[in-house]
Scaffold this active site. Structure first.
Site, PDB file in Angstrom:
ATOM      1  N   TYR A 122       0.771  -1.250   0.000  1.00  0.00           N
ATOM      2  CA  TYR A 122       0.000   0.000   0.000  1.00  0.00           C
ATOM      3  C   TYR A 122       0.803   1.301   0.000  1.00  0.00           C
ATOM      4  O   TYR A 122       0.223   2.367  -0.176  1.00  0.00           O
ATOM      5  CB  TYR A 122      -0.981  -0.006   1.177  1.00  0.00           C
ATOM      6  CG  TYR A 122      -2.030  -1.095   1.034  1.00  0.00           C
ATOM      7  CD1 TYR A 122      -3.114  -0.911   0.184  1.00  0.00           C
ATOM      8  CD2 TYR A 122      -1.906  -2.307   1.693  1.00  0.00           C
ATOM      9  CE1 TYR A 122      -4.064  -1.911   0.016  1.00  0.00           C
ATOM     10  CE2 TYR A 122      -2.855  -3.318   1.533  1.00  0.00           C
ATOM     11  CZ  TYR A 122      -3.926  -3.106   0.693  1.00  0.00           C
ATOM     12  OH  TYR A 122      -4.854  -4.095   0.518  1.00  0.00           O
ATOM     13  N   PHE A 405      -9.742  -4.741  10.945  1.00  0.00           N
ATOM     14  CA  PHE A 405     -10.967  -4.783  10.154  1.00  0.00           C
ATOM     15  C   PHE A 405     -10.658  -5.155   8.724  1.00  0.00           C
ATOM     16  O   PHE A 405      -9.499  -5.176   8.337  1.00  0.00           O
ATOM     17  CB  PHE A 405     -11.694  -3.424  10.207  1.00  0.00           C
ATOM     18  CG  PHE A 405     -10.826  -2.235   9.905  1.00  0.00           C
ATOM     19  CD1 PHE A 405     -10.622  -1.803   8.595  1.00  0.00           C
ATOM     20  CD2 PHE A 405     -10.195  -1.534  10.930  1.00  0.00           C
ATOM     21  CE1 PHE A 405      -9.820  -0.703   8.316  1.00  0.00           C
ATOM     22  CE2 PHE A 405      -9.391  -0.429  10.653  1.00  0.00           C
ATOM     23  CZ  PHE A 405      -9.205  -0.019   9.349  1.00  0.00           C
TER      24      PHE A 405
HETATM   25  C1  LIG Z   1      -2.432  -7.853  -3.074  1.00  0.00           C
HETATM   26  C2  LIG Z   1      -3.340  -7.987  -4.294  1.00  0.00           C
HETATM   27  C3  LIG Z   1      -4.707  -7.403  -3.960  1.00  0.00           C
HETATM   28  C4  LIG Z   1      -2.707  -7.166  -5.423  1.00  0.00           C
HETATM   29  O1  LIG Z   1      -3.602  -7.153  -6.537  1.00  0.00           O
HETATM   30  P1  LIG Z   1      -3.087  -6.921  -8.028  1.00  0.00           P
HETATM   31  O2  LIG Z   1      -4.283  -6.621  -8.865  1.00  0.00           O
HETATM   32  O3  LIG Z   1      -2.194  -8.009  -8.424  1.00  0.00           O
HETATM   33  O4  LIG Z   1      -2.234  -5.574  -7.845  1.00  0.00           O
HETATM   34  P2  LIG Z   1      -1.762  -4.604  -9.016  1.00  0.00           P
HETATM   35  O5  LIG Z   1      -1.656  -5.369 -10.309  1.00  0.00           O
HETATM   36  O6  LIG Z   1      -2.602  -3.385  -9.033  1.00  0.00           O
HETATM   37  O7  LIG Z   1      -0.314  -4.235  -8.491  1.00  0.00           O
HETATM   38  C5  LIG Z   1       0.169  -2.944  -8.388  1.00  0.00           C
HETATM   39  C6  LIG Z   1       1.602  -2.989  -7.939  1.00  0.00           C
HETATM   40  O8  LIG Z   1       1.664  -3.553  -6.618  1.00  0.00           O
HETATM   41  C7  LIG Z   1       2.609  -4.632  -6.594  1.00  0.00           C
HETATM   42  N1  LIG Z   1       2.105  -5.650  -5.683  1.00  0.00           N
HETATM   43  C8  LIG Z   1       0.874  -6.174  -5.680  1.00  0.00           C
HETATM   44  N2  LIG Z   1       0.756  -7.078  -4.688  1.00  0.00           N
HETATM   45  C9  LIG Z   1       1.938  -7.120  -4.062  1.00  0.00           C
HETATM   46  C10 LIG Z   1       2.440  -7.873  -2.965  1.00  0.00           C
HETATM   47  N3  LIG Z   1       1.678  -8.770  -2.328  1.00  0.00           N
HETATM   48  N4  LIG Z   1       3.707  -7.662  -2.584  1.00  0.00           N
HETATM   49  C11 LIG Z   1       4.482  -6.754  -3.240  1.00  0.00           C
HETATM   50  N5  LIG Z   1       4.062  -6.008  -4.282  1.00  0.00           N
HETATM   51  C12 LIG Z   1       2.796  -6.199  -4.687  1.00  0.00           C
HETATM   52  C13 LIG Z   1       2.634  -5.130  -8.029  1.00  0.00           C
HETATM   53  O9  LIG Z   1       3.828  -5.826  -8.317  1.00  0.00           O
HETATM   54  C14 LIG Z   1       2.496  -3.862  -8.823  1.00  0.00           C
HETATM   55  O10 LIG Z   1       3.756  -3.221  -8.875  1.00  0.00           O
HETATM   56  P3  LIG Z   1       4.244  -2.458 -10.213  1.00  0.00           P
HETATM   57  O11 LIG Z   1       3.235  -1.358 -10.412  1.00  0.00           O
HETATM   58  O12 LIG Z   1       5.601  -1.959  -9.833  1.00  0.00           O
HETATM   59  O13 LIG Z   1       4.225  -3.465 -11.295  1.00  0.00           O
HETATM   60  C15 LIG Z   1      -3.489  -9.458  -4.756  1.00  0.00           C
HETATM   61  O14 LIG Z   1      -2.216  -9.961  -5.050  1.00  0.00           O
HETATM   62  C16 LIG Z   1      -4.146 -10.356  -3.717  1.00  0.00           C
HETATM   63  O15 LIG Z   1      -5.345 -10.480  -3.710  1.00  0.00           O
HETATM   64  N6  LIG Z   1      -3.353 -11.004  -2.837  1.00  0.00           N
HETATM   65  C17 LIG Z   1      -3.859 -11.967  -1.881  1.00  0.00           C
HETATM   66  C18 LIG Z   1      -4.856 -11.351  -0.892  1.00  0.00           C
HETATM   67  C19 LIG Z   1      -4.274 -10.142  -0.190  1.00  0.00           C
HETATM   68  O16 LIG Z   1      -3.185 -10.172   0.321  1.00  0.00           O
HETATM   69  N7  LIG Z   1      -5.042  -9.040  -0.190  1.00  0.00           N
HETATM   70  C20 LIG Z   1      -4.666  -7.798   0.438  1.00  0.00           C
HETATM   71  C21 LIG Z   1      -5.343  -7.726   1.759  1.00  0.00           C
HETATM   72  S1  LIG Z   1      -4.799  -6.373   2.750  1.00  0.00           S
END
Ligand SMILES: CC(C)(COP(=O)(O)OP(=O)(O)OC[C@H]1O[C@@H](n2cnc3c(N)ncnc32)[C@H](O)[C@@H]1OP(=O)(O)O)[C@@H](O)C(=O)NCCC(=O)NCCS
Length: 405
Positions: A122, A405
């Site tokens: 984030y 949350f």
């Molecule tokens: C975390 C999550 C929501 C990211 O969704 P996503 O659609 O793949 O994210 P985006 O494609 O918009 O990624 C944007 C950037 O964030 C980075 N990023 C996304 N998830 C990341 C992670 N877990 N760790 C490190 N970097 C991450 C991406 O590499 C990308 O970087 P870039 O712009 O330099 O290429 C998804 O991987 C997920 O659902 N993970 C499992 C559940 C979870 O952890 N949810 C979050 C709860 S707080």
């Protein structure tokens, strides 16, 4: 790939919850769906659809969060963030985060906040690590208190159902001194204690502390049983402990640490300045480990800075860099001289130059500007600005959001 982002309708809630669970590699049982139904605000529950299928989820709760100085500030409590593994790393989450922040701005919420499953997600969206949370793992055999401790109050064990109104009441008083603590009504209190996975099936116990017949503290816990070779090695998992007086706080910890058949007491979301450290005769045994807690985002920089109180009077010009929410980008003069702080755009030269996530980290007073500067996250453009900033932003209690949350 044709993707659509929109809020969901009531009849889509179950599929939406299941899509979120799938992102976490889990499944939702009917109980989980009912739990989400209780608290979901449909006009703040976003889905990304690939055709008919929900592939991404993100939502916000309309919270109010305590900030330094004592105000409760409207805050978008970001939650339910997930993208299915089939659709990851295509910018879906980035697009949903943008929608949530734009909506928070439209709703005039100066702040957004969240708990993150993983640290690196984030910061790129302008969230800063604003609270540290402590986990502890204390062997009962080493849990003696300092000699000055005297037990006084009365502790009664209650079922969770019996105790809910007391939890709401005590929490409301206890959170007053904690920047970062969100307001919780009964619905959200129940939600916070819902639990996940195996642990969900274990019963809750609630110890309620009373002084003169009035509740002034509680401890909520579960017991995980382990009897290797017939020897009790059980774990008492403390979900929450809140108290409105030092005596109730100490008595409740003593109670929790004296439950029979327990080998060790664990907790994972305690404040960074946990007073138990000073109650234990052997503080090393607490095994207190700090990690990131609440991540905060200043949705509207001047409104957020005006909403909090300041420990010292002063004036600072901040140059804020915010690529994700460009309406925040620029220079602001923060003037915390009188009763209420003022924060206005300016073209004066800056005292401090920093990205919006660094400002958010310092906002609740838990992270010092000096520490961010040492980490290379702030440029100090004027002499004395860091010292003044740290005096202005200081708080007496470390910020803490006790309920995830
Ligand atoms: C975390 C999550 C929501 C990211 O969704 P996503 O659609 O793949 O994210 P985006 O494609 O918009 O990624 C944007 C950037 O964030 C980075 N990023 C996304 N998830 C990341 C992670 N877990 N760790 C490190 N970097 C991450 C991406 O590499 C990308 O970087 P870039 O712009 O330099 O290429 C998804 O991987 C997920 O659902 N993970 C499992 C559940 C979870 O952890 N949810 C979050 C709860 S707080």
């Amino acid at each position: 790939m044709d993707l659509e982002i929109r809020t969901i309708a009531e009849h889509e809630l179950e599929a939406w919850v299941r899509a979120n669970e799938a992102a976490f590699g889990a499944d939702a049982d009917p109980d989980d769906v009912a739990r989400e139904r209780e608290v979901t605000e449909l006009d703040r529950a976003f889905a990304t659809l690939d055709g008919e299928e929900i592939v991404g989820t993100a939502a916000a709760y309309s919270f109010r969060m305590r900030v330094p100085g004592g105000a409760d500030v409207p805050t978008a409590g970001v939650t339910m963030v997930g993208v299915k593994p089939s659709h990851r790393r295509r910018g879906i989450n980035t697009a949903m985060m943008r929608r949530l922040l734009e909506q928070a701005r439209e709703r005039r919420e100066p702040l957004a906040a969240l708990f993150s499953s993983e640290g690196p997600i984030y910061g790129r969206f302008g969230y800063g690590m604003a609270t540290l949370q402590g986990s502890i793992d204390l062997e009962r055999a080493y849990a003696a208190f300092v000699p000055s401790y005297r037990p006084t109050g009365r502790v009664r064990l209650r079922s969770f159902e019996e105790a809910v109104p007391t939890l709401v009441e005590v929490y409301a008083h206890a959170r007053v001194e904690r920047p970062g603590a969100i307001e919780l009504d009964e619905r959200h209190m129940r939600y916070a204690f819902h639990g996940h996975g195996e642990e969900k099936r274990l019963p809750f116990f609630v110890a309620v502390h009373g002084t003169d017949g009035r509740p002034d503290g509680y401890a909520v816990y579960k017991v995980k049983h382990e009897w290797p070779k017939g020897i009790p090695g059980n774990e008492l998992m403390l979900y929450d402990l809140q108290a409105t007086t030092p005596q109730a706080y100490a008595d409740l910890w003593r109670f929790v640490l004296d439950v029979d058949l327990i080998r060790h007491v664990t907790a994972w979301d305690r404040p960074a300045d946990e007073p138990l450290l000073h109650l234990l005769a052997d503080p090393r045994r607490l095994r207190l480990t700090l990690r990131d807690g609440l991540w905060v985002r200043l949705v509207d920089v001047p409104a957020a800075l005006e909403a909090r109180g300041y420990a010292a009077a002063g004036r600072l010009v901040l140059e804020v860099r915010d690529a994700f929410c460009p309406w925040n980008d620029g220079r602001f003069a923060l003037d915390a001289g009188g009763d209420a702080a003022r924060c206005l755009r300016t073209d004066e030269p800056p005292d401090l130059v920093l990205a919006v996530d660094a400002l958010a980290a310092a906002y609740l007073g838990g992270v010092r500007l000096h520490d961010l500067w040492r980490a290379g996250r702030i440029e100090a453009a004027a002499p004395g600005a860091l010292e003044l900033g740290d005096r202005m932003l200081a708080t007496t209690a470390a910020p803490w959001c006790p309920m995830a949350f």
